[in-house]
Design an enzyme around this catalytic site. Sequence first.
Site, PDB file in Angstrom:
ATOM      1  N   LYS A 113      98.014  17.375  51.182  1.00  0.00           N
ATOM      2  CA  LYS A 113      98.398  16.740  52.007  1.00  0.00           C
ATOM      3  C   LYS A 113     100.120  17.794  52.560  1.00  0.00           C
ATOM      4  O   LYS A 113     100.345  18.193  53.583  1.00  0.00           O
ATOM      5  CB  LYS A 113      98.711  15.435  52.878  1.00  0.00           C
TER       6      LYS A 113
HETATM    7  C1  LIG Z   1      92.884  13.979  52.987  1.00  0.00           C
HETATM    8  C2  LIG Z   1      92.746  14.128  51.998  1.00  0.00           C
HETATM    9  C3  LIG Z   1      90.706  14.854  51.297  1.00  0.00           C
HETATM   10  C4  LIG Z   1      90.304  15.001  52.467  1.00  0.00           C
HETATM   11  O1  LIG Z   1      90.566  16.372  53.914  1.00  0.00           O
HETATM   12  P1  LIG Z   1      89.799  16.250  54.647  1.00  0.00           P
HETATM   13  O2  LIG Z   1      90.968  17.033  55.100  1.00  0.00           O
HETATM   14  O3  LIG Z   1      90.402  14.804  55.699  1.00  0.00           O
HETATM   15  O4  LIG Z   1      88.695  16.525  54.825  1.00  0.00           O
HETATM   16  C5  LIG Z   1      90.778  14.914  50.010  1.00  0.00           C
HETATM   17  N1  LIG Z   1      91.319  14.974  48.592  1.00  0.00           N
HETATM   18  C6  LIG Z   1      92.920  14.506  49.124  1.00  0.00           C
HETATM   19  C7  LIG Z   1      93.443  14.213  47.530  1.00  0.00           C
HETATM   20  C8  LIG Z   1      93.168  14.096  50.599  1.00  0.00           C
HETATM   21  O5  LIG Z   1      94.253  13.206  50.014  1.00  0.00           O
END
Ligand SMILES: *Cc1c(COP(=O)(O)O)cnc(C)c1O
Length: 496
Positions: A113
């Site tokens: 993120k």
């Molecule tokens: C948010 C997240 C995901 C999923 O990503 P999306 O864009 O919502 O599909 C996968 N792995 C981790 C560690 C995350 O924080």
Amino acid sequence: MYYKSTRNSGVNVTSAQAIAQGISKDGGLFVPSELPKITMEDITALGEKSYAERALFVFSKYLTDFTEAEIRYCVENAYNGKNFDTENIAELAHLFDGTYMLELWHGPTCAFKDMALQILPFLLTTSAKKQNLGKKIVILVATSGDTGKAALEGFKDVEDTQILVFYPRDGVSAMQKKQMTTQEGSNVGVCAIEGNFDDAQNGVKAIFTNEEIADRLDKAGMMFSSANSINWGRLAPQIVYYISTYAQLVKDGEIKAGEKINIVVPTGNFGNILAGYYAKKMGIPVNKLICASNANNVLTDFISTGIYDRNRPFHTTISPSMDILISSNLERLLYHLCGEDDAQIREWFGKLAETGRYEVTDEVKKLLSEEFYAGCCDDAETKKCIGEIFDKYSYTCDTHTAVAVKVYEDYRKATGDTTRTVIASTASPFKFSGSVLSALGEEVTGDEFDLVGKLSDKSGMTIPASLAGLKDKEIRFTQTVDKQNMKDYVFKALGI
Ligand SMILES: *Cc1c(COP(=O)(O)O)cnc(C)c1O
């Protein structure tokens, strides 16, 4: 280049408007009016550049209402060796022959993120300035763990912004709680709520859409905006790392310019994999986009049958950031696949809201199966996979990434496809130390810092400084409120 809404193709806004608003007033998501093309000459040239320069190149194609100086200001503040623990920003590790781990977790909160939330505050404040909104932007976040901390780190001490994060008191890991309650910065607030993630999410939505509250903010010179992945300002930065990775593979001689690759993504809200789809449509040669889910396998079923049905049990898994039954960014993909037919999108998503289910046309089903392969695995298979990767390749991966590796192995067995493959690695294993240690056959005892230490011993990896440093940090936020009282918390925190 302008942006339209998936629920009204007649909407026509600039990127600055799309980013500041977050979501279209009709409830649709903003999508670019066209997908800009990149050539193999561009790719070769990008190979010689830094990550920030590569980001500048991609953004200049999407944020056509920004000046180059404005984009440069955003990318240089986000993608530098101060915020990330590697100059490369996104690190490419070899797993086995022709398979690469794209490590997206070298930012301040150790999850992918950060790739978007390190730049979003600059995109947002620049967007607001360009429109002379003259308002302080207030970001409200409901989080199940990763997004809240990444947003706090991104927005801390950014001028003309304030950020308030709500998390379910008993619904986040000990490490995640520590990360949030010790958050530094003069414009941040963190509050636990008595309830689960849905309560936090519903509470935030109710505040967000309440006109009286919006009026009160307006009079005080403030406005709300969104930091979750429905915001185009979070999606665009994710396209960058797929293009950057392709350029890097060509530069390193791992592939020839023009050679196809597969991309595997552990998926929840469908944001990360959608960015891969956009990169492909822009000209990156991609064979298959492989969508990996945990036991909450609503997307696996959708991609193989064309029927989206959220009426199923919700599973709490060891890959919690993928515990999701409504993948919001799927709406953007379907808008493109159905020929940008906004009436069709309104029908499907109306049905989803009413009954929790919709079925796409045969034509869209065909396109889905051409572009995507989908698979899923449960917690036991995820753990087994972590153990096998460790034994075979001495590589320690987190629970989310392991879901992707397992689904990729299944794909390879089922198809015999040996196309070179990039697997998105979305979190540092230290963020989920307990589950990873248990997968590696170790005893899981002690507090979150003991576990991190044990994982470091076992894996030989250095504990990320941002996690190690939490131990001595002062807890700043201890408040818990009832879900009915979230509104009062917001007024108090904003001083209005
Ligand atoms: C948010 C997240 C995901 C999923 O990503 P999306 O864009 O919502 O599909 C996968 N792995 C981790 C560690 C995350 O924080």
